[in-house]
Write a protein that holds these residues in place. Structure first.
Motif, short mmCIF file in Angstrom:
data_model
loop_
_atom_site.label_atom_id
_atom_site.label_comp_id
_atom_site.label_asym_id
_atom_site.label_seq_id
_atom_site.Cartn_x
_atom_site.Cartn_y
_atom_site.Cartn_z
N ALA A 200 47.42 36.57 56.58
CA ALA A 200 46.30 35.89 55.91
C ALA A 200 46.79 34.60 55.25
O ALA A 200 46.12 33.56 55.30
CB ALA A 200 45.65 36.81 54.89
N CYS A 201 47.96 34.65 54.63
CA CYS A 201 48.55 33.43 54.05
C CYS A 201 48.87 32.42 55.15
O CYS A 201 48.58 31.23 55.00
CB CYS A 201 49.83 33.78 53.29
SG CYS A 201 49.58 34.65 51.72
N ALA A 202 49.46 32.90 56.25
CA ALA A 202 49.82 32.00 57.34
C ALA A 202 48.59 31.28 57.89
O ALA A 202 48.61 30.06 58.11
CB ALA A 202 50.51 32.78 58.45
N CYS B 250 47.55 32.86 46.52
CA CYS B 250 48.88 32.41 46.93
C CYS B 250 48.88 30.92 47.25
O CYS B 250 49.82 30.20 46.89
CB CYS B 250 49.33 33.23 48.14
SG CYS B 250 51.06 32.99 48.59
N LEU B 251 47.84 30.45 47.91
CA LEU B 251 47.73 29.03 48.23
C LEU B 251 47.72 28.19 46.96
O LEU B 251 48.38 27.15 46.88
CB LEU B 251 46.46 28.77 49.04
CG LEU B 251 46.12 27.30 49.31
CD1 LEU B 251 47.21 26.62 50.13
CD2 LEU B 251 44.76 27.18 50.01
N PHE B 252 46.99 28.62 45.97
CA PHE B 252 46.93 27.88 44.71
C PHE B 252 48.33 27.75 44.10
O PHE B 252 48.74 26.66 43.69
CB PHE B 252 45.99 28.59 43.74
CG PHE B 252 46.03 28.04 42.33
CD1 PHE B 252 45.57 26.77 42.06
CD2 PHE B 252 46.56 28.80 41.29
CE1 PHE B 252 45.61 26.25 40.76
CE2 PHE B 252 46.62 28.30 40.00
CZ PHE B 252 46.14 27.02 39.74
N LEU B 253 49.08 28.85 44.05
CA LEU B 253 50.41 28.80 43.44
C LEU B 253 51.42 28.05 44.30
O LEU B 253 52.38 27.49 43.78
CB LEU B 253 50.90 30.22 43.16
CG LEU B 253 50.15 30.98 42.07
CD1 LEU B 253 50.68 32.40 41.94
CD2 LEU B 253 50.23 30.25 40.73
N ALA B 254 51.20 28.04 45.61
CA ALA B 254 52.11 27.32 46.51
C ALA B 254 51.89 25.82 46.47
O ALA B 254 52.83 25.04 46.66
CB ALA B 254 51.92 27.83 47.94
N SER B 255 50.66 25.41 46.21
CA SER B 255 50.29 24.00 46.33
C SER B 255 50.53 23.23 45.04
O SER B 255 50.80 23.80 43.98
CB SER B 255 48.82 23.89 46.72
OG SER B 255 47.99 24.19 45.61
N ASP B 256 50.38 21.92 45.13
CA ASP B 256 50.55 21.06 43.95
C ASP B 256 49.41 21.21 42.95
O ASP B 256 49.50 20.66 41.84
CB ASP B 256 50.66 19.60 44.39
CG ASP B 256 51.94 19.32 45.16
OD1 ASP B 256 52.90 20.10 45.01
OD2 ASP B 256 51.98 18.33 45.92
N GLU B 257 48.36 21.92 43.31
CA GLU B 257 47.29 22.18 42.35
C GLU B 257 47.79 22.96 41.14
O GLU B 257 47.20 22.91 40.06
CB GLU B 257 46.15 22.94 43.03
CG GLU B 257 45.38 22.10 44.04
CD GLU B 257 44.23 22.87 44.66
OE1 GLU B 257 44.12 24.08 44.41
OE2 GLU B 257 43.46 22.25 45.41
N SER B 258 48.87 23.72 41.33
CA SER B 258 49.44 24.51 40.23
C SER B 258 50.76 23.90 39.75
O SER B 258 51.68 24.62 39.34
CB SER B 258 49.67 25.95 40.68
OG SER B 258 50.56 25.99 41.79
N SER B 259 50.85 22.58 39.77
CA SER B 259 52.13 21.88 39.55
C SER B 259 52.74 22.13 38.17
O SER B 259 53.94 21.91 37.98
CB SER B 259 51.95 20.37 39.76
OG SER B 259 50.94 19.86 38.91
N PHE B 260 51.96 22.58 37.19
CA PHE B 260 52.51 22.86 35.86
C PHE B 260 52.47 24.36 35.56
O PHE B 260 52.53 24.77 34.41
CB PHE B 260 51.75 22.08 34.79
CG PHE B 260 52.51 21.92 33.50
CD1 PHE B 260 53.75 21.30 33.48
CD2 PHE B 260 51.99 22.40 32.31
CE1 PHE B 260 54.46 21.17 32.28
CE2 PHE B 260 52.69 22.26 31.10
CZ PHE B 260 53.93 21.64 31.09
N ILE B 261 52.38 25.17 36.59
CA ILE B 261 52.37 26.62 36.43
C ILE B 261 53.65 27.19 37.03
O ILE B 261 53.90 27.06 38.22
CB ILE B 261 51.15 27.26 37.12
CG1 ILE B 261 49.86 26.73 36.47
CG2 ILE B 261 51.21 28.78 37.02
CD1 ILE B 261 48.60 27.22 37.16
N ALA C 178 45.56 35.75 49.69
CA ALA C 178 46.04 34.48 50.26
C ALA C 178 45.49 33.28 49.49
O ALA C 178 46.20 32.28 49.31
CB ALA C 178 45.65 34.40 51.73
N ASN C 179 44.25 33.34 49.05
CA ASN C 179 43.66 32.23 48.29
C ASN C 179 44.45 31.98 47.00
O ASN C 179 44.71 30.82 46.64
CB ASN C 179 42.20 32.53 47.95
CG ASN C 179 41.28 32.40 49.15
OD1 ASN C 179 41.56 31.65 50.07
ND2 ASN C 179 40.18 33.13 49.14
#
Length: 247
Positions: A20-22, A222-233, A219-220
């Motif tokens: 699902a992440c892939a 996971c995408l948030f934490l993988a992406s730059d949207e969570s750059s200060f997390i 997966a949703n």
């Protein structure tokens, strides 16, 4: 395209949460290296996704396989931006009846193997001074249930490892976060979910949303934490559990 021009390694990438992440990450522009023990499932997943997907069969508990994964990923794509540590195994026995080999199997896959790969990827991320690592943990790293002692311990330790990485490597712009799903409708939980009466009881008494998660919902997050949207997390342990841990 939240992962455009980024390379992501996903372990356990052939089925369930990993696939699902892939699927989601590929839609968001990522180049993928999928890793897992079941060669045919992995190859089928890569074929289904299409271009910019590398399938690398292997065992996460073997250092040689982990080294091969990293080397092939770098050879194919030139960099590693994100690691999704999704490979895992589930075992359930009363603690006093748990065999040494059974205990070791759970800890080797869920913790030692994850350490072997993370250590190898971190060396590359340190050179680049950039990276995001997302560990697929479990609510059983936050709370304990009976007859899953080894699994509880492995996921609790994983949460603390994730925090340790966040603290140690934050100055190098490397982030580390853990997701803690509740019950997810995957192949790994299928045998347990076949007990319909028990599952209805769990939904009624432990899950405020009265249902279990779909792999895509994990997966949703996971995408948030993988992406730059969570750059200060970084260093966070995020339940994705339909309210289980709020009870």
């Amino acid at each position: 395209m939240r992962l455009e021009n980024k390379t992501v390694i996903i372990t356990g990438g052939g089925t369930g949460i990993g696939f699902a992440c892939a699927e989601l990450f590929h839609k968001e522009g990522a180049r993928l290296a999928l890793f897992g023990r079941r060669k045919e499932l992995l190859k089928a997943a890569a074929k289904r996704l299409g271009e910019n997907v590398l399938a690398v069969p292997g065992d996460i508990t073997r250092q040689d396989d982990v080294d091969m994964l990293v080397e092939l990923t770098l050879k194919e794509f030139g960099q590693i931006d994100v690691l999704v540590n999704n490979a895992g195994t589930l075992g359930g026995w009363p603690l006093h009846q748990t065999e040494n080999d059974a205990w070791d199997e759970v800890l080797n896959v869920n913790l030692r193997g994850l350490f072997l790969l993370t250590r190898r990827v971190l060396a590359h991320m340190v050179e680049r001074k950039s990276g995001s690592i997302v560990h697929i943990s479990s609510i059983l790293g936050l709370v304990a249930v009976p007859q899953t002692g080894a699994y509880n311990v492995s996921k609790g330790a994983l949460n603390q490892l994730s925090r340790s990485i966040a603290v140690e490597y934050g100055p190098l712009n490397i982030r580390s976060n853990a997701l803690c799903p509740g019950m997810v409708e995957t192949d790994m939980t299928e045998a347990l979910r076949d007990n319909k009466e028990l599952m209805e009881d769990w939904k009624e008494h432990y899950y405020p949303m009265r249902r279990f998660a779909k792999p895509e919902e994990v997966a949703n997050a996971c995408l948030f934490l993988a992406s730059d949207e969570s750059s200060f997390i970084t260093g966070t342990v995020l339940p994705v559990d339909g309210g289980f841990t709020a009870m």
